[in-house]
Design a protein around this motif. Structure first.
Motif, PDB file in Angstrom:
ATOM      1  N   ASP A   1       1.034  -1.044  -0.274  1.00 31.74           N
ATOM      2  CA  ASP A   1      -0.039   0.318  -0.204  1.00 31.74           C
ATOM      3  C   ASP A   1       0.856   1.314   0.005  1.00 31.74           C
ATOM      4  O   ASP A   1       0.561   2.454  -1.056  1.00 31.74           O
TER       5      ASP A   1
ATOM      6  N   SER B   1       5.772   2.766   4.402  1.00 28.12           N
ATOM      7  CA  SER B   1       5.306   2.948   5.944  1.00 28.12           C
ATOM      8  C   SER B   1       4.829   2.526   6.542  1.00 28.12           C
ATOM      9  O   SER B   1       3.887   1.946   6.002  1.00 28.12           O
ATOM     10  N   GLY B   2       4.438   2.195   7.876  1.00 27.37           N
ATOM     11  CA  GLY B   2       3.130   1.244   8.560  1.00 27.37           C
ATOM     12  C   GLY B   2       3.313   1.447  10.236  1.00 27.37           C
ATOM     13  O   GLY B   2       4.005   2.254  10.824  1.00 27.37           O
ATOM     14  N   LYS B   3       2.433   1.163  11.691  1.00 29.88           N
ATOM     15  CA  LYS B   3       2.782   1.098  12.320  1.00 29.88           C
ATOM     16  C   LYS B   3       3.309   0.340  12.969  1.00 29.88           C
ATOM     17  O   LYS B   3       4.122  -0.441  12.683  1.00 29.88           O
TER      18      LYS B   3
ATOM     19  N   GLU C   1       6.181  -0.727   6.179  1.00 28.09           N
ATOM     20  CA  GLU C   1       5.338  -0.681   5.354  1.00 28.09           C
ATOM     21  C   GLU C   1       3.935  -1.985   5.076  1.00 28.09           C
ATOM     22  O   GLU C   1       4.221  -2.324   6.783  1.00 28.09           O
ATOM     23  N   THR C   2       3.302  -1.000   4.670  1.00 28.77           N
ATOM     24  CA  THR C   2       1.910  -1.439   4.848  1.00 28.77           C
ATOM     25  C   THR C   2       1.188  -2.372   3.848  1.00 28.77           C
ATOM     26  O   THR C   2       1.338  -1.789   2.817  1.00 28.77           O
ATOM     27  N   LYS C   3       0.620  -3.139   4.151  1.00 27.50           N
ATOM     28  CA  LYS C   3      -0.041  -3.897   3.105  1.00 27.50           C
ATOM     29  C   LYS C   3      -1.796  -3.415   2.809  1.00 27.50           C
ATOM     30  O   LYS C   3      -2.113  -2.665   3.873  1.00 27.50           O
ATOM     31  N   THR C   4      -3.046  -4.068   1.321  1.00 24.89           N
ATOM     32  CA  THR C   4      -3.683  -3.823   1.826  1.00 24.89           C
ATOM     33  C   THR C   4      -3.948  -4.899   0.572  1.00 24.89           C
ATOM     34  O   THR C   4      -3.846  -5.314  -0.226  1.00 24.89           O
TER      35      THR C   4
ATOM     36  N   ALA D   1       6.539  -0.486  11.613  1.00 26.42           N
ATOM     37  CA  ALA D   1       7.225  -1.365  10.232  1.00 26.42           C
ATOM     38  C   ALA D   1       7.414  -0.676   9.368  1.00 26.42           C
ATOM     39  O   ALA D   1       7.454   0.175   9.208  1.00 26.42           O
TER      40      ALA D   1
END
Length: 976
Positions: free
Chosen positions: A500, A503-505, A510-513, A508
């Motif tokens: 997605d 960056s992530g929470k 990266e963020t996936k979707t 993380a």
């Protein structure tokens, strides 16, 4: 005792391998045929799946149905007459004809193949005719569904719909009939000769009665068709280019058209003579008549028009041609939508004085200083974040309402760039992981940061800014650079695999979707996966374990491609742009209906008319046109790819006709939301075509048109003399307007070539591009063309002159040279022409970037000119104040940035994304005086150093270099 094989068994032995080979060959042919048929089926069926998912399957079905019908009509229309001609010529052959030995040998060769030829020849020609007719299906459907326009041509009084819909069909039909009759005549003559119906020998031609009748009837029909074609050609003269205009002038009306009428009547009489010959057998009369027809065609088609032109028209051209020139002027203006042009004389002043811009304060505050054609690398450095993202070059422009005020903006989606993946570009990554871009970047057009970077209103990953909210959808699955195909979608219980954003929470990276929309055909079963594996030549589609029952395949994702497939009759604008409408990123695409057969309207090359610096090599299926309307506004949702077509110009007869061909594909304008209306604008390509025509057709009377003493041209781009200067959108108040309006602008200079060319302003064109913000209702002034005609006794420098002044001014040149110190490169931005202060103001931003390494164009200076006066300052606000006697009376958008705020650019440096540092306090008057003194010292030192270098005086060179170093250090200390 010995035995021998019987003859029967001996004969059976060799025959068995022969039969086996035949069976194998037939089997292989069947297998190859089935494979080819399956590939064709796969292509057609996947096309149908794509259109069905998009909701435009009726478009594809209509095309398929029309093509099949036209193929059958074309096939039968050719094959049946040719078969009939062959059959009649053979069956009516003389039974006891004495043939020559040569013909006997011909018949020995032909006879074994006679049955095959008698059926194969018609089928052969029928297939060619069927495919040709199939390709012309749209011409037939337009004729069948054509509507009345309520506008008549000035010569024959026919509705213009006849020329746009019926005449092309009749022309194609007559051409097809001529081809059929010629082939029938040819095969009849060949068969008649081979079987003795036509005999040539001893200086004598003998034709049997049956052959005479058949040949004479076919020849008569052919001449009759030519007579009808000549009659139709009378109407074609209204769309054919002549000496000065499109359409017939005095010679055409009084010589060419009457000549065609006479020839058409003569052709009918010649055809009748051929029919009479079929009965009485006298070939002399039709042959003599045919020769006379040819002679008449030369006399009436060439000789008589030449006499009229030479001895009547040329000595009295204006008097005789005036009426026809006026026809061309009126019909051309109507065809290009420029008949509503509002013209006004503009007595421009050329002297700048204090407070002169006070009445144009709102316009001045909106002047764009961020050039969308230059700052793409800056936006990329600040907002790209990863190499697999990219932004369009040049960037797009739009406007948003913020806190009740309209704000001109520069926009671009953060799209994918799979070419940057390098070794990571595996099938899984390119088809399953990297599936979409993310976010829309929006920057103010009239402001900059203290470092000369754009001021962002919407930016970042995740998206943040004035557009972001819980309902905002930032993902871009359908963009101008989306992958060829992506496979997305999965059950909610499956872990996401699509990237997605990077960056992530909880730290993380990266963020996936998972895609949840309805954007493409399903590939959830093995059969569909097989079809798409064949379509994209990718076996991974068939065997990948990541594809599941909820998977969809997204392809044909470019917004222009999607709209073109949904509405194949449209010519699309070359500049689709993204906007946020009701929480979704949508692409807005303008669609045009065009024609090349509008009577008395001048033809223009569409590609040439719209080619400029921003769009150097446009291409169109129908290039030469003489009628255009912006009939459709289309949107493409960037998330799910859904296409919506809105009938923007419901009065356009071409659109009305296509609506009958493709019913229920267009939505009425009343379905457009208020937010969508607020982002609709007047289309760029249409404006370019109109300005191209207005170079000649801004005049209203035939005499001015004939004299061509006031013809105009679009200026060349000052930065690229080989390209035209692009028009530009700005929120500005034109003279005569009560309020600023979002409009598009361009200027005109005299049309001339070579040493006599003059780069001075003659006209200034604007079109109101704001459609309003009311749902389903266009603004009353939308599309209104306004022309300022510069008073002849006032000389206003054109863009080329102003650019030359900027480049040659000694003080400006010295400051530009200072900006080039070290490893820096100077880029001149777009040169804007603005009718403010009672005259014309020129504004050009100047950017500086590193000449090597990381290139990051940053705004450093602004050039302005009014009349012959120029100024060059760090901000537009200061430049205007300097130009207009210390106070312009209005504030520019960058008024909060002071010269002392700027830092010297470091080549190759990358600024921090989103840096919008607060400006420092304004410098004191004493500091400004010191700054100017240091600048003058630096300029003089550079001149002295150059002179010393050329003279080889190294002592003087060292002294000048030391003075330059000291001056530069003082400038840096003062904030320059």
């Amino acid at each position: 005792m010995t035995t021998s094989s019987s003859p029967a068994s001996s004969a059976a032995g060799p025959a068995a391998p022969h039969r086996t080979r035949r069976i194998i060959a037939i089997s292989l042919a069947i297998i190859v045929g089935l494979v080819v048929a399956f590939f064709i089926f796969a292509n057609l069926y996947t096309d149908w799946l794509w259109f069905r998912q998009l909701g435009f399957d009726s478009v594809l079905v209509t095309q398929w149905t029309a093509r099949v019908i036209m193929f059958v009509v074309g096939f039968l229309g050719m094959a049946v007459p040719v078969w009939l001609a062959i059959q009649l010529a053979y069956r009516l052959r003389p039974v006891y004809a004495r043939l020559s030995s040569q013909l006997d040998r011909y018949q020995e060769v032909v006879e074994p193949l006679r049955r095959l030829a008698m059926w194969g020849i018609p089928v052969f020609f029928g297939f060619f005719a069927g495919f040709a007719a199939s390709a012309q299906w749209d011409t037939t459907w337009l004729w069948f569904n054509g509507v009345q326009t309520s506008v008549t041509d000035p010569q024959f009084g026919l509705d213009t719909g006849f020329y746009m819909f019926a005449m092309p069909f009749y022309s194609s039909l007559l051409g097809f009939a001529s081809a059929v009759l010629l082939i029938c005549l040819f095969v009849t003559a060949i068969v008649s000769y081979l079987y003795g119906s036509v005999r040539i020998g001893q200086r004598e031609l003998r034709i049997s009665k049956s052959a005479r009748i058949q040949l004479a009837v076919i020849a008569g029909l052919y001449i009759l068709v030519q007579g009808v074609s000549l009659w139709l050609d009378r109407y074609k003269t209204l769309v054919e280019p002549g000496d000065r205009i499109t359409g017939p002038g005095y010679t055409g009306v009084h010589a060419t058209i009457p000549g065609m009428t006479i020839l058409a009547i003569v052709a009918v009489l010649v055809a009748i003579l051929f029919f009479v010959t079929a009965l009485i057998g006298r070939w002399r009369y039709p042959l003599i008549a045919t020769a006379l027809l040819v002679v008449s065609a030369i006399v009436l088609g060439v000789g008589y028009p030449w006499i009229v032109t030479t001895f009547q028209v040329k000595p009295n051209q204006l008097a005789l041609e005036r009426e026809y020139y006026q026809r061309n002027i009126d019909m051309t203006k109507a065809a290009y939508g420029i008949d509503g042009l509002v013209k006004s004389d503009y007595d421009a002043v050329t002297t700048a004085s204090a407070g002169q811009l006070r009445s144009d304060a709102e316009t001045t505050a909106s002047i764009r200083i961020m050039d969308p054609a230059i700052i793409n690398p800056t936006v990329a450095q600040l907002e790209q974040y990863r190499s697999y993202y990219q932004f369009k070059d040049p960037l797009d422009v739009d406007r948003y309402t913020i806190d009740g005020q309209s704000q001109d903006t520069i926009v671009s989606v953060r799209d994918l760039n799979l070419g940057a993946l390098g070794q990571a570009a595996s099938w899984q990554n390119t088809a399953l992981v990297y599936t979409h871009g993310y976010g829309l970047v929006v920057a103010k057009g009239n402001e900059r940061t203290v470092d000369g970077d754009p001021v962002f209103l919407e930016s970042g990953i995740p998206a943040s800014g004035f557009l972001s909210s819980d309902s905002f959808e930032p993902r871009v699955y359908f963009g101008e650079n989306s992958p060829p195909y992506s496979i997305v979608g999965a059950p909610s219980t499956t872990d996401p695999i699509e990237l997605d954003y990077p960056s992530g929470k909880d730290g993380a990276n990266e963020t996936k979707t998972t895609f949840t929309g309805n954007g493409g055909p399903s590939v959830g079963n093995v059969f569909d996966r097989l079809l798409y594996a064949l379509k994209f030549q990718s076996e991974q589609i068939l065997f990948s374990d990541y594809i599941n029952q909820d998977s969809q395949i997204l392809y044909d994702r470019d917004p222009v491609t999607r709209v073109q497939k949904a509405a194949p009759y449209l010519t699309l604008d070359s500049d689709p742009y993204p906007s946020v409408v009701d929480g979704r990123i949508v692409w807005i695409v303008d669609g045009y209906t065009t024609s090349a057969t509008y009577p008395y309207s001048t033809t223009v090359s569409l590609a040439s008319a719209i080619a400029d610096t921003n769009n150097p090599t446009p291409r169109f299926a129908l290039d030469n046109i003489n009628y255009i309307r912006n009939s459709v506004k289309a949107t493409v949702d960037a998330y799910d790819g859904s296409v919506k077509l809105y009938a923007w110009d419901e009065t356009d007869p071409i659109l009305q006709t296509w609506q009958k061909v493709y019913p229920n594909t267009l939505k009425p304008i009343s379905d457009m939301s208020a937010q969508l209306m607020s982002h609709v604008r007047y289309p760029t390509d249409l404006f370019k075509v109109q300005r191209s025509m207005l170079g000649v057709y801004h005049v209203d009377d035939a005499q001015s048109f004939y004299q061509r003493d006031n013809a105009w041209a679009t200026p060349d781009d000052p930065q690229d003399p080989n390209r035209l200067q692009p028009p530009y959108y700005l929120t500005m108040q034109m003279p005569g307007q009560t309020d600023p309006a979002y409009s598009m602008f361009t200027s005109f200079i005299p049309s001339s070539e070579g040493a006599n060319s003059r780069n001075v302003l003659m006209g200034y064109l604007a079109v109101d591009s704001n459609a309003g913000a009311d749902a389903g209702t266009k603004s009353a002034d939308y599309g209104k063309l306004r022309m300022l005609e510069i008073t002849a006794d006032t000389t206003i420098p054109g863009p080329g002159q102003v650019q030359n002044t900027f480049n040659s001014d000694p003080l400006i040149s010295s400051q530009i040279n200072l900006l080039k110190q070290g490893q820096s490169q100077v880029l001149n931005g777009n040169l804007l022409t603005l009718p403010v202060g009672g005259g014309f103001l020129y504004v050009q931003p100047v950017f500086v970037q590193a000449s090597t390494g990381t290139q990051l164009p940053q705004l450093r200076k602004v050039l302005v000119a009014f009349g012959t006066q120029v100024a060059f300052e760090a901000t537009l606000n200061d430049a205007l104040n300097t130009l207009f006697g210390g106070s312009s009376g209005a504030a520019a958008g960058d008024q909060t940035v002071q010269p002392g705020d700027q830092t010297t650019p470091t080549p190759g440096a990358t600024p921090t994304p989103g840096d919008t540092s607060s400006p420092s306090p304004s410098p004191s008057p004493s500091t400004s005086v010191a700054y100017q003194a240091a600048l003058q010292a630096a300029s003089q030192a550079m001149i002295d150093r150059q002179a010393a270098l050329q003279a080889g005086n190294w002592t003087a060179y060292g002294e000048a270099d030391a003075r330059l170093t000291a001056a530069v250090q003082q400038l840096i200390a003062l904030g320059g």
